[in-house]
Design a protein around this motif. Structure first.
Motif, short mmCIF file in Angstrom:
data_model
loop_
_atom_site.label_atom_id
_atom_site.label_comp_id
_atom_site.label_asym_id
_atom_site.label_seq_id
_atom_site.Cartn_x
_atom_site.Cartn_y
_atom_site.Cartn_z
N TYR A 76 0.83 -1.21 0.00
CA TYR A 76 0.00 0.00 0.00
C TYR A 76 0.87 1.26 0.00
O TYR A 76 0.57 2.24 -0.71
CB TYR A 76 -0.92 0.00 1.22
CG TYR A 76 -1.90 1.15 1.24
CD1 TYR A 76 -3.11 1.07 0.55
CD2 TYR A 76 -1.60 2.32 1.93
CE1 TYR A 76 -4.00 2.13 0.55
CE2 TYR A 76 -2.49 3.39 1.94
CZ TYR A 76 -3.68 3.29 1.25
OH TYR A 76 -4.56 4.35 1.24
N LEU A 77 1.94 1.26 0.78
CA LEU A 77 2.79 2.45 0.84
C LEU A 77 3.47 2.71 -0.51
O LEU A 77 3.61 3.86 -0.93
CB LEU A 77 3.85 2.29 1.94
CG LEU A 77 3.33 2.09 3.37
CD1 LEU A 77 4.49 2.15 4.36
CD2 LEU A 77 2.27 3.10 3.73
N GLY A 78 3.88 1.64 -1.19
CA GLY A 78 4.45 1.82 -2.53
C GLY A 78 3.45 2.42 -3.49
O GLY A 78 3.77 3.33 -4.27
N ARG A 79 2.21 1.94 -3.43
CA ARG A 79 1.17 2.51 -4.29
C ARG A 79 0.87 3.96 -3.91
O ARG A 79 0.60 4.80 -4.78
CB ARG A 79 -0.10 1.66 -4.18
CG ARG A 79 0.05 0.24 -4.71
CD ARG A 79 -1.20 -0.59 -4.43
NE ARG A 79 -0.98 -2.00 -4.70
CZ ARG A 79 -1.17 -2.58 -5.89
NH1 ARG A 79 -1.59 -1.85 -6.90
NH2 ARG A 79 -0.94 -3.87 -6.05
N ALA A 95 5.56 -0.24 -8.02
CA ALA A 95 4.58 -0.57 -6.99
C ALA A 95 3.56 -1.62 -7.42
O ALA A 95 2.63 -1.90 -6.66
CB ALA A 95 3.86 0.70 -6.54
N GLY A 96 3.70 -2.20 -8.60
CA GLY A 96 2.82 -3.30 -8.98
C GLY A 96 1.49 -2.86 -9.54
O GLY A 96 1.20 -1.67 -9.69
N ALA A 97 0.66 -3.86 -9.86
CA ALA A 97 -0.64 -3.61 -10.50
C ALA A 97 -1.75 -4.25 -9.67
O ALA A 97 -2.08 -3.77 -8.60
CB ALA A 97 -0.62 -4.12 -11.93
N GLN A 98 -2.31 -5.36 -10.14
CA GLN A 98 -3.48 -5.93 -9.47
C GLN A 98 -3.13 -6.91 -8.36
O GLN A 98 -3.94 -7.16 -7.47
CB GLN A 98 -4.37 -6.63 -10.51
CG GLN A 98 -4.93 -5.71 -11.59
CD GLN A 98 -5.71 -4.55 -11.02
OE1 GLN A 98 -5.26 -3.41 -11.02
NE2 GLN A 98 -6.89 -4.83 -10.50
N THR A 99 -1.95 -7.51 -8.42
CA THR A 99 -1.56 -8.48 -7.40
C THR A 99 -0.80 -7.80 -6.28
O THR A 99 -0.18 -6.74 -6.47
CB THR A 99 -0.69 -9.59 -8.01
OG1 THR A 99 0.40 -8.99 -8.72
CG2 THR A 99 -1.50 -10.45 -8.95
N VAL A 100 -0.84 -8.41 -5.10
CA VAL A 100 -0.11 -7.91 -3.93
C VAL A 100 1.00 -8.90 -3.65
O VAL A 100 0.79 -9.93 -2.99
CB VAL A 100 -1.04 -7.75 -2.72
CG1 VAL A 100 -0.26 -7.22 -1.52
CG2 VAL A 100 -2.20 -6.81 -3.05
N LEU A 101 2.18 -8.60 -4.17
CA LEU A 101 3.33 -9.48 -4.04
C LEU A 101 4.30 -8.94 -3.00
O LEU A 101 4.26 -7.75 -2.65
CB LEU A 101 4.06 -9.59 -5.39
CG LEU A 101 3.23 -10.02 -6.59
CD1 LEU A 101 4.05 -9.89 -7.87
CD2 LEU A 101 2.74 -11.45 -6.42
N ASP A 524 18.11 -2.81 -4.84
CA ASP A 524 17.17 -2.73 -5.96
C ASP A 524 15.74 -2.56 -5.45
O ASP A 524 15.33 -3.22 -4.49
CB ASP A 524 17.24 -3.99 -6.82
CG ASP A 524 18.54 -4.07 -7.62
OD1 ASP A 524 19.11 -3.01 -7.91
OD2 ASP A 524 18.97 -5.19 -7.94
N GLY A 525 14.98 -1.73 -6.13
CA GLY A 525 13.59 -1.52 -5.75
C GLY A 525 12.61 -2.10 -6.73
O GLY A 525 11.41 -1.81 -6.65
N ASP A 526 13.08 -2.91 -7.68
CA ASP A 526 12.19 -3.41 -8.73
C ASP A 526 12.18 -4.94 -8.80
O ASP A 526 12.19 -5.53 -9.87
CB ASP A 526 12.59 -2.83 -10.09
CG ASP A 526 14.05 -3.06 -10.44
OD1 ASP A 526 14.77 -3.70 -9.64
OD2 ASP A 526 14.49 -2.59 -11.51
N LEU A 527 12.13 -5.57 -7.63
CA LEU A 527 12.06 -7.03 -7.54
C LEU A 527 10.76 -7.43 -6.86
O LEU A 527 10.25 -6.73 -5.99
CB LEU A 527 13.24 -7.59 -6.75
CG LEU A 527 14.64 -7.21 -7.22
CD1 LEU A 527 15.69 -7.78 -6.27
CD2 LEU A 527 14.88 -7.70 -8.64
#
Length: 545
Positions: A76-79, A95-101, A524-527
């Motif tokens: 949530y904080l990333g979004r 911060a992703g799309a529909q999934t919460v990974l 890295d922030g994109d994993l």
């Protein structure tokens, strides 16, 4: 000198002078860490982190209670950062799309919340715009970070809904095994998507409604008792006419291995977390796979117990994908006839009469689906609209009609009894779960020249690994390109082991047990966390010896 002072002092200089801002900088109560400065304005953006002390964030205790809620809060904080920065094109966060990974863009350290982002440092041509950069990093960035991570500036009701949705999905998925279920689809779910390239919910999608005979009630810690369709373990057929929602249901089950954000429409759809979609994949590489339970007696006596090819056919590739899934320990399979090889799925009685079994190397899936259930305890959900020969094997038959399910198990059994098939079962050996294949770690070398490696991604379709482009279009349960980046790093870590991995599945599982942030030597922030099945799928599709 302050960060603002540094940026103003290099205003108008050549772009390389931006290198001087690398390192840590206080921004009031926050701290900015610039980890990597881009070489020029046309290179990939610079990488940075902003740290918000816990005493400043003051997040509610409920948001940090238990790992599912902590993961949801990080998501949530990333979004929230992405939303707060939407007007500033220079700033971006994965911060992703529909999934919460589980992702690396938001990290909970002992003393602070860390948000990892990229910034395109501004320039006119190759001349630094230092004052503009100061406006981004010293003025707007602290406000964005506080909007994203400080309780006073957050929508705490929305945060709680996010946490509750994820916590409930984890709890529902955890009840499947004990209830003898493969999957669960909540009543009212919206399964339809906007398009094949837009995973957001269709605005006027039809609300899912379980048939009474399959309706079960599960308990969620926040929503309480929830009702919906329980898909039993065993063999389940999904039938129906074209365009009535068979594949839509299967697609929802495929991604039910992940949690979804509130409002997605599938946040009440949960599937056993080891479920794997298998399909045909013409042209893929296959390395040393025992195909003999499905393909045997090739012309000229060629063995299939350790079969390799750089250009597999549809049936060969689907048999390989199935055996590779079993090798990973999978106990739940998803199959759609639309993406399957016809000759792998069925050989009808007329073809049996014309072409003798001695002349046909393929043992079709219809003759192994019961063995999978009875010998290996592997359940299958199969979308099948073109062959009734599976009816006699099915434990449950669901017909999709106008995107709504009907339980037609009794009718399918009656049809099977009234219209008996004369086809013969074509099985010559007992089905066993394949043993792990040793892996030479030299195959996992991402080098393009001495001292330089290359790991990049193109969406969820392609992993650029060293000199290879690994085609993963048929690995349909990759939900996010950041999972693919993580897979590339994990493959590099396995390469560093050296020698031969006698059990690569176990070795990959050991790495996956580590936090996402441990896989890279850089912050890295994109994993995002992949599953073991997708990690091995990428390895299995590498070409070369």
């Amino acid at each position: 000198m302050s960060l603002r002072g540094k940026l103003e002092s290099i205003d108008g200089r050549g772009y390389k002078a931006y290198k001087s801002i690398a390192g840590a900088h206080p921004l009031g109560a926050l701290e900015l860490v610039v980890d990597h400065v881009q070489a020029d304005p046309f290179a990939a953006p610079s990488r940075a982190r902003i740290r918000i002390p816990w005493h400043r964030a003051r997040l509610p205790a409920a948001a940090l209670s238990g790992e599912p809620r902590r993961r949801a809060t990080r998501d949530y904080l990333g979004r929230a950062f992405r939303c707060a920065a939407r007007e500033d094109e220079a700033l971006a966060i994965d911060a992703g799309a529909q999934t919460v990974l589980e992702r690396s863009c938001t990290v909970f350290e002992d003393d602070a919340i860390e948000l990892r982002f990229t910034v395109a440092l501004p320039a006119r041509g190759r001349t630094i715009q230092g004052r503009r950069a100061a406006g981004i990093l010293c003025d707007r960035l602290p406000d964005i970070a506080e909007q994203a991570a400080v309780a006073d500036d957050l929508d705490l009701d929305a945060l709680e809904r996010h946490c509750a949705a994820v916590e409930d999905q984890v709890a529902l998925r955890g009840q499947l095994e004990g209830r003898g279920l493969f999957a669960f689809v909540v009543d009212g779910a919206n399964l339809a998507r906007r398009s094949g390239v837009d995973d957001r919910p269709l605005a006027d999608g039809i609300a899912f409604d379980s048939p009474d005979s399959l309706r079960v009630t599960l308990e969620a810690p926040n929503a309480g008792a929830v009702t919906g369709m329980g898909v039993p373990r065993g063999i389940t057929l999904v039938v129906g006419g074209g365009f009535h929602g068979k594949s839509t249901l299967l697609n929802a089950l495929e991604l039910g291995v992940y949690d979804h954000r509130p409002g997605d429409g599938r946040e009440g759809v949960v599937t056993a977390d080891d479920a794997v979609k298998i399909r045909a994949e013409d042209g893929r590489a296959v390395h040393g796979v025992d195909l003999s339970p499905f393909i045997n007696h090739l012309p000229y006596g060629k063995s299939t117990t350790a079969f390799s090819t750089e250009l597999a056919s549809g049936s060969t590739s689907q048999a390989a994908s199935l055996q590779e899934a079993l090798e990973c320990g999978v106990a739940h399979l998803l199959v759609d006839e639309d993406t399957s090889a016809t000759n792998f799925m069925i050989r009808d009685e007329r073809m049996q009469a014309l072409v003798a079994k001695a002349d046909e190397p393929i043992t079709p899936f219809v003759d192994r689906i019961r063995d999978l259930r009875e010998r290996l305890d592997v359940s299958t959900v199969l979308v099948m609209g073109g062959s009734g020969d599976y009816f006699e094997h099915a434990d449950t038959v669901i017909q999709m009609h106008d995107y709504l399910p009907r339980d037609v198990t009794a009718e399918a059994r009656a049809v099977a009894a009234d219209h008996r098939s004369e086809r013969r079962r074509e099985v010559e050996s007992e089905l066993e779960r394949p043993e792990p294949r040793p892996l030479r770690t030299a195959r996992l070398d991402a080098s393009v020249k001495p001292g330089k490696t290359r790991v990049k991604v193109r969406g969820t379709d392609t992993l650029v690994f060293g000199r290879q482009d690994v085609d993963l279009r048929a690995v349909e349960q990759l939900a996010d390109s950041s999972q693919l980046r993580a897979i590339g790093l994990l493959m590099q870590r396995l390469h560093e082991s050296g020698g031969v991995l006698e059990d690569p599945v176990a070795a990959a599982r050991a790495l996956l047990a580590e936090p996402v942030t441990a896989w890279s030597r850089k912050p890295d922030g994109d994993l995002a966390r992949p599953r073991i099945m997708e990690v091995l799928a990428a390895i299995n599709r590498l070409r070369g010896p």
